[in-house]
Scaffold this motif. Structure first.
Motif, PDB file in Angstrom:
ATOM      1  N   ARG A 428       7.364   6.507  18.627  1.00  0.00           N
ATOM      2  CA  ARG A 428       7.955   6.388  17.289  1.00  0.00           C
ATOM      3  C   ARG A 428       6.894   5.986  16.278  1.00  0.00           C
ATOM      4  O   ARG A 428       6.851   6.490  15.159  1.00  0.00           O
ATOM      5  N   GLU A 429       6.000   5.074  16.677  1.00  0.00           N
ATOM      6  CA  GLU A 429       4.921   4.666  15.776  1.00  0.00           C
ATOM      7  C   GLU A 429       3.952   5.811  15.515  1.00  0.00           C
ATOM      8  O   GLU A 429       3.484   5.997  14.394  1.00  0.00           O
ATOM      9  N   SER A 430       3.650   6.591  16.549  1.00  0.00           N
ATOM     10  CA  SER A 430       2.687   7.683  16.389  1.00  0.00           C
ATOM     11  C   SER A 430       3.226   8.806  15.533  1.00  0.00           C
ATOM     12  O   SER A 430       2.470   9.544  14.905  1.00  0.00           O
ATOM     13  N   GLU A 431       4.553   8.954  15.482  1.00  0.00           N
ATOM     14  CA  GLU A 431       5.157  10.036  14.720  1.00  0.00           C
ATOM     15  C   GLU A 431       5.590   9.606  13.319  1.00  0.00           C
ATOM     16  O   GLU A 431       6.128  10.406  12.576  1.00  0.00           O
ATOM     17  N   SER A 432       5.391   8.348  12.993  1.00  0.00           N
ATOM     18  CA  SER A 432       5.806   7.880  11.677  1.00  0.00           C
ATOM     19  C   SER A 432       4.996   8.577  10.603  1.00  0.00           C
ATOM     20  O   SER A 432       3.808   8.833  10.753  1.00  0.00           O
ATOM     21  N   GLU A 433       5.648   8.884   9.510  1.00  0.00           N
ATOM     22  CA  GLU A 433       4.991   9.572   8.407  1.00  0.00           C
ATOM     23  C   GLU A 433       4.972   8.666   7.185  1.00  0.00           C
ATOM     24  O   GLU A 433       5.686   7.665   7.101  1.00  0.00           O
ATOM     25  N   GLY A 434       4.179   9.056   6.207  1.00  0.00           N
ATOM     26  CA  GLY A 434       4.099   8.276   4.991  1.00  0.00           C
ATOM     27  C   GLY A 434       2.769   7.560   4.886  1.00  0.00           C
ATOM     28  O   GLY A 434       1.920   7.634   5.773  1.00  0.00           O
ATOM     29  N   PRO A 435       2.585   6.814   3.800  1.00  0.00           N
ATOM     30  CA  PRO A 435       1.296   6.159   3.535  1.00  0.00           C
ATOM     31  C   PRO A 435       1.130   4.851   4.283  1.00  0.00           C
ATOM     32  O   PRO A 435       0.717   3.849   3.701  1.00  0.00           O
ATOM     33  N   GLU A 436       1.462   4.796   5.562  1.00  0.00           N
ATOM     34  CA  GLU A 436       1.287   3.578   6.322  1.00  0.00           C
ATOM     35  C   GLU A 436      -0.191   3.359   6.635  1.00  0.00           C
ATOM     36  O   GLU A 436      -0.973   4.284   6.680  1.00  0.00           O
ATOM     37  N   MET A 437      -0.524   2.097   6.863  1.00  0.00           N
ATOM     38  CA  MET A 437      -1.912   1.767   7.154  1.00  0.00           C
ATOM     39  C   MET A 437      -2.305   2.330   8.518  1.00  0.00           C
ATOM     40  O   MET A 437      -1.504   2.375   9.449  1.00  0.00           O
ATOM     41  N   TRP A 440      -7.087   0.959  11.979  1.00  0.00           N
ATOM     42  CA  TRP A 440      -8.273   0.261  11.493  1.00  0.00           C
ATOM     43  C   TRP A 440      -7.950  -0.586  10.267  1.00  0.00           C
ATOM     44  O   TRP A 440      -8.381  -1.748  10.168  1.00  0.00           O
ATOM     45  N   GLU A 441      -7.208  -0.036   9.334  1.00  0.00           N
ATOM     46  CA  GLU A 441      -6.859  -0.792   8.125  1.00  0.00           C
ATOM     47  C   GLU A 441      -6.009  -2.012   8.469  1.00  0.00           C
ATOM     48  O   GLU A 441      -6.187  -3.092   7.882  1.00  0.00           O
ATOM     49  N   ARG A 442      -5.120  -1.865   9.425  1.00  0.00           N
ATOM     50  CA  ARG A 442      -4.285  -2.997   9.852  1.00  0.00           C
ATOM     51  C   ARG A 442      -5.141  -4.074  10.502  1.00  0.00           C
ATOM     52  O   ARG A 442      -4.987  -5.269  10.212  1.00  0.00           O
ATOM     53  N   TYR A 443      -6.050  -3.665  11.362  1.00  0.00           N
ATOM     54  CA  TYR A 443      -6.930  -4.623  12.020  1.00  0.00           C
ATOM     55  C   TYR A 443      -7.805  -5.347  11.002  1.00  0.00           C
ATOM     56  O   TYR A 443      -7.951  -6.584  11.054  1.00  0.00           O
ATOM     57  N   ALA A 444      -8.417  -4.601  10.079  1.00  0.00           N
ATOM     58  CA  ALA A 444      -9.309  -5.209   9.090  1.00  0.00           C
ATOM     59  C   ALA A 444      -8.557  -6.199   8.210  1.00  0.00           C
ATOM     60  O   ALA A 444      -9.076  -7.280   7.887  1.00  0.00           O
ATOM     61  N   ALA A 445      -7.324  -5.857   7.813  1.00  0.00           N
ATOM     62  CA  ALA A 445      -6.543  -6.759   6.964  1.00  0.00           C
ATOM     63  C   ALA A 445      -6.206  -8.055   7.700  1.00  0.00           C
ATOM     64  O   ALA A 445      -6.318  -9.163   7.144  1.00  0.00           O
ATOM     65  N   GLU A 446      -5.815  -7.926   8.977  1.00  0.00           N
ATOM     66  CA  GLU A 446      -5.470  -9.116   9.751  1.00  0.00           C
ATOM     67  C   GLU A 446      -6.686 -10.000   9.986  1.00  0.00           C
ATOM     68  O   GLU A 446      -6.615 -11.234   9.809  1.00  0.00           O
ATOM     69  N   GLU A 447      -7.798  -9.400  10.357  1.00  0.00           N
ATOM     70  CA  GLU A 447      -9.003 -10.182  10.620  1.00  0.00           C
ATOM     71  C   GLU A 447      -9.540 -10.829   9.346  1.00  0.00           C
ATOM     72  O   GLU A 447     -10.040 -11.960   9.376  1.00  0.00           O
ATOM     73  N   TYR A 448      -9.427 -10.127   8.236  1.00  0.00           N
ATOM     74  CA  TYR A 448      -9.916 -10.697   6.980  1.00  0.00           C
ATOM     75  C   TYR A 448      -9.098 -11.928   6.598  1.00  0.00           C
ATOM     76  O   TYR A 448      -9.656 -12.951   6.176  1.00  0.00           O
TER      77      TYR A 448
END
Length: 513
Positions: A428-437, A440-448
């Motif tokens: 379900r996550e792999s097939e999600s559409e739209g401007p989701e992060m 890499w963007e999710r990881y960078a935001a969390e680590e930052y």
């Protein structure tokens, strides 16, 4: 009698051997053939002569030009009008000479995005004299309009070294230095010039990671044309917050990558060895995979080959590939590492080679490991390879859960995380559409956020690290560390010209330009 003659005539027409025998007899014998045979023999010889005559050449077809390496010519471009506008702009400058500070107005007169000003200045020879005359710039731009017909070709022409037709990593340095010097989102870096090179190195590696799909170490017009890089360059003018440009220019992403490298580089020589890299993410990556990374499968350079070390530039590729295994480049990165014999196919032997260490690590954690045969069935069902028992790069690029496949064989932490989540939710996550992060963007935001929070409470994540390059309080005094005094920016080692083995290509693999 007439019927018999018709039968003999028919047999003569149908039997080529008989015809040849009659012809030889006619040439070598003294007797005279009957007239009816002479007529048929003459007709046969005429037919043979006509068959041996060469066919007339086919009429040449006019094939329209379909290959435009420098862009398709545009009929609507009024070169004289563009040049006149540029001359009016130069007329506003003293002695009709433009300095680097004036090039923003010149870029707009040329119809280019604002941050083309650096390449335009260098392309006209301004870096040598400190300014550009109107005559020299007009001559350069007129030639540009006549030979380069789209933005990709123009950008490459402005940055490329003399005699080249594709961009090397060092060709991007003047352009990115101007971005660092003048973009409002990087204003706090002006006083920390020794850190400019770190940011520039990071951005260059991200550009090549995304754009240089051929892994050649040089970006062609065709690759630039197919990418979103020039669109991101245009957005630099309108977006004051550099962190919103997450594809290439984000300072926060640079901050996370550099901090992660600093954690591993315990001796701070700006190089890390296999033992240093193994500590990433609390030893989550298997020893066999660490060895493959240092084998030269995805890294190039004398340090790797002679001293067994990789540079910060190599680490950028590693970290992005490790934290986001869904991009084409990351799939290629890990496929190269797992393909031990370089034949472009992951065999069952290669999969078992990596899975053995996973089993040992699970046993040490008192977790029952799935037998390899059962794991193999799961992975084959997951990837659905075109050829039974052979997993190719094309198969993995089509698979939406390639990250699950890779983590199963060399990342113990992420493998356990996938096991705890239902496969349905992964699909379900792999097939999600739209401007989701992206991952890499999710990881960078969390680590930052974690890094900033640690700095805010005064708990640096490294005993020797003092809030380096913090964008929160911008305490630039802490930037003057011994590390900052060491020359960092040797031309990025990157992944230069690599002699690659042939991989099976999919639709997203780019043809050579």
């Amino acid at each position: 009698m007439r019927a018999d003659m018709r039968l003999r005539d028919l047999s003569l027409r149908q039997d080529p051997d008989l015809r040849q025998e009659l012809a030889s007899l006619a040439r070598g014998c003294d007797f005279v053939l009957p007239s009816r045979f002479k007529k048929r023999l003459k007709a046969f010889q005429q037919v043979q002569t006509r068959k041996e005559e060469p066919l007339p050449p086919a009429a040449s077809l006019s094939v329209p030009t379909f290959y435009f390496p420098r862009g398709r010519p545009q009929d609507a471009v009024n070169v004289d009008a563009v040049i006149a506008k540029i001359e009016r702009t130069f007329a506003q400058f003293p002695h009709e000479r433009a300095t680097m500070g004036d090039m923003g107005r010149v870029a707009k007169a040329c119809g280019c995005p604002l941050y083309w000003k650096g390449p335009l200045f260098c392309g006209a020879g301004g870096e040598r004299t400190g300014s550009v005359s109107v005559h020299k710039f007009v001559a350069m731009w007129r030639k540009m309009l006549q030979s380069c017909h789209d933005d990709a070709a123009k950008f490459v022409h402005l940055l490329v070294s003399p005699g080249g037709n594709s961009l090397a990593q060092e060709d991007f340095i003047p352009f990115l230095q101007d971005v660092v010097n003048t973009h409002p989102g990087l204003a706090f870096l002006k006083e920390a010039s020794e850190f400019h090179s770190r940011y520039i190195t990071t951005v260059i590696q991200r550009i090549f990671y995304t754009v240089n799909r051929s892994w050649s170490g040089r970006i062609t017009c065709a690759e630039l044309r197919r990418s979103t890089f020039l669109q991101n360059v245009a957005l630099l003018e309108d977006e004051a917050d550099i962190n919103q440009l997450t594809d290439f220019f984000s300072y926060e992403h640079f901050y996370v990558i550099y901090c992660k490298f600093w954690e591993l580089d315990t001796d701070h020589d700006l190089l890390i060895d296999a033992q240093d890299l193994a500590r990433h993410s609390d030893h989550a990556i298997s020893t066999k995979m660490i060895e493959r990374i240092f084998s030269g499968a995805v890294t190039r350079g004398k340090k790797v080959q002679k001293e067994g070390k990789i540079s910060y530039a190599d680490f950028v590729w590693f970290l992005i590939s490790e934290e986001d295994k869904k991009t084409p480049t990351s799939v290629e990165y890990w496929f190269r590492c797992m393909d031990l014999d370089g034949d472009g196919v992951l065999s069952m032997y290669e999969l078992e080679y990596f899975y053995e260490e996973q089993c040992r690590r699970l046993d040490s954690m008192a977790i029952e490991a799935l037998p390899f045969e059962d794991c193999l069935c799961q992975m084959l069902d997951l990837v659905k390879p075109q050829s039974e028992g052979r997993i190719t790069l094309h198969d993995l690029k089509k698979c939406k859960l390639a990250s699950v496949f890779f983590d199963t064989f060399f990342n113990i932490e992420k493998y356990l995380d996938h096991e705890q989540r239902e496969q349905v939710s992964l699909f379900r996550e792999s097939e999600s559409e739209g401007p989701e992060m992206s991952d890499w963007e999710r990881y960078a935001a969390e680590e930052y956020d974690i890094l900033v929070a640690e700095e805010a409470v005064g708990e640096p994540w490294d005993d020797e690290y003092e809030a380096e390059l913090s964008p929160v309080d911008q305490k630039l005094g802490a930037l003057r560390s011994p590390l900052a005094q060491r020359p960092f920016f040797e031309v990025p080692t990157g992944l230069g010209a690599v002699e690659l083995y042939e991989y099976e290509c999919g639709d997203d693999d780019l043809p050579p330009s």
